[in-house]
Design a protein around this motif. Sequence first.
Motif, PDB file in Angstrom:
ATOM      1  N   SER A 179       2.751   6.198  -6.104  1.00 19.40           N
ATOM      2  CA  SER A 179       2.452   6.424  -7.522  1.00 19.40           C
ATOM      3  C   SER A 179       1.952   7.842  -7.767  1.00 19.40           C
ATOM      4  O   SER A 179       1.993   8.333  -8.896  1.00 19.40           O
ATOM      5  CB  SER A 179       1.409   5.414  -8.011  1.00 19.40           C
ATOM      6  OG  SER A 179       0.173   5.583  -7.317  1.00 19.40           O
TER       7      SER A 179
ATOM      8  N   GLU B  17       2.075   1.712  -3.525  1.00 17.43           N
ATOM      9  CA  GLU B  17       0.953   2.182  -4.348  1.00 17.43           C
ATOM     10  C   GLU B  17       0.718   3.673  -4.133  1.00 17.43           C
ATOM     11  O   GLU B  17       0.457   4.421  -5.080  1.00 17.43           O
ATOM     12  CB  GLU B  17      -0.312   1.397  -3.997  1.00 17.43           C
ATOM     13  CG  GLU B  17      -0.297  -0.047  -4.461  1.00 17.43           C
ATOM     14  CD  GLU B  17      -1.481  -0.842  -3.932  1.00 17.43           C
ATOM     15  OE1 GLU B  17      -2.394  -0.209  -3.322  1.00 17.43           O
ATOM     16  OE2 GLU B  17      -1.503  -2.075  -4.098  1.00 17.43           O
TER      17      GLU B  17
ATOM     18  N   ARG C 184       0.832  -1.209   0.000  1.00 11.85           N
ATOM     19  CA  ARG C 184       0.000   0.000   0.000  1.00 11.85           C
ATOM     20  C   ARG C 184       0.867   1.261   0.000  1.00 11.85           C
ATOM     21  O   ARG C 184       0.515   2.270  -0.619  1.00 11.85           O
ATOM     22  CB  ARG C 184      -0.933   0.000   1.209  1.00 11.85           C
ATOM     23  CG  ARG C 184      -2.042  -1.054   1.147  1.00 11.85           C
ATOM     24  CD  ARG C 184      -2.883  -1.013   2.409  1.00 11.85           C
ATOM     25  NE  ARG C 184      -3.503   0.299   2.593  1.00 11.85           N
ATOM     26  CZ  ARG C 184      -3.944   0.757   3.754  1.00 11.85           C
ATOM     27  NH1 ARG C 184      -3.788   0.016   4.852  1.00 11.85           N
ATOM     28  NH2 ARG C 184      -4.503   1.944   3.835  1.00 11.85           N
TER      29      ARG C 184
END
Length: 394
Positions: free
Chosen positions: A163, A160, A157
Motif C-alpha cells: 500500500s 499491506e 502482510r
Amino acid sequence: MFEKVETYPIDPIMIGAEYFAADPRREKLNLTVGIYQDEHGQTPVLKAVKLAEQRLVETQTSKSYLALTGDADYCRVLGHEVLGKAYDDGWVSAQTSGGAVALRVVADLLAQIPTPPTVWLQTPTYGNYVPILTAARARFAHLPYYDPIKAEITFDRMLEGLSAAKPGDVFLMQGLCHNPTGADMSRAQFDALLDVLEARGIIPWIDLAYLGFAQSWDADCAMARQIAARFPECIVCITLSKTFGIYRDRAGALFVKTQRPDRDRIHRAVSAIVRSGASHAPDHGPSVVRTILQDPALKTHWRNELDQMRARVAQVRQQIADVERAEFDTDLLAYIAKQSGMFSLLPLTEAQETALTRDHGIHVVKGGRVNVARLGESDITKLIGAIIEVASAK
C-alpha cells in the motif's frame, strides 16, 4: 591506496562454503551449496547437453562477437518457450551471462530513470538481490513474505506493505521454487497479487531461476506467461543454470515488455548498459540451449532429464517428512514436503542454527537455508535428529 578500501559485506553463501572447507571433521554435511546434486553428491552433465555440445563442435563456424544483446535466435526461441504467444507482442530481449547479469542490467536501467522507482522485495528473498540493487544505486524497500519459525507465507502482510508503493514502482518476485524459503504463492494468492499490482500501477519484475523444478517446464512458465499477457510493461529475468545443469556456462536472458514507442529507446539503453558492464555475453551455454530447444529429439531427451531431477528433489522432500514421522514421531519438518525446489528454511533461531553446525557439523547458509537436493538417504536421519536436538535444547 588499497589500505583505504572498506570491508565489503560478507556473502552468507560464500562464507558458508568457506566455513565448511575449514571444518576438519570428516562426518560433516554441506547444505550451503546452491546447485542440484544427485544421490551420489555429483552435479551431472545432462546427456542432452553433451549431445548438443558435440553437434556444436562439429558445426560451429566462428567464435566471433555477437551483438551486445546476444544471439537473436536464442532470445527468440527462449522467449517463445517461456512466454508463449505473449512474446509475439514484441519485447526488448538480451542474452545475458546468467540471471545475475540480467538482474544487474535492469537495476542499472531503473536507477538511471530521472525519477527512480522503488523496487519492492520479498523478505526473506534471494541473497544477491540487495547487493545487485545496492551496486547499481537503485532504490529498494522490503516487504514481509515468510515467517521461518511458523513456516508459512505472510501474504496479507506483504499486500499491506504494498500500500506504500507508488505508481511506476517495481515489484521483484521469484516465480517458483522460492529461494531461500521453498514456499511459493498459491494460484489464488498470485492472482490477488497481480490484481494489486495492476490496480496500483506497479510494474511486475519476475525472476525465473528454477524452471522445471516445481511442477513441469510448461507449468512453471505459466506465471511469466500470465504476467506477460496481462501487463503492458513488465520485466522477466531468466537463468538456465539449474534447468540445463550448465552453471559455469552462464546461460541467461532478459526480456522487457514496453509500449511500442519506447521499444527502440529501451533497446539502446539495454545495449549501452551491457556494454559498460559485462559487454558481450558468453555464448557456449546459450548455444547449447538453443540447439536443444530447436531439435525435437534433444528437447524430449532434455525434458525427461529435467523431470528426473525434479522428481528426485520432490522425493527427498517427502522422505524428510516420512522419516521424521516414522523414526522420531514428530512433524517439525513436515512442511518441507509441501514446498518446491531445492531450498527450504529451517525453523531455527540464530543460536540453534549455530549449534547445528558447532555440535553436529551440519553447515547451512546463515538464516537457516538448506539445499535439500544435496541430501543422500544416509544424511536424512542425521539431519532430522540434529535439528530436533538443537530445537529442543534450552
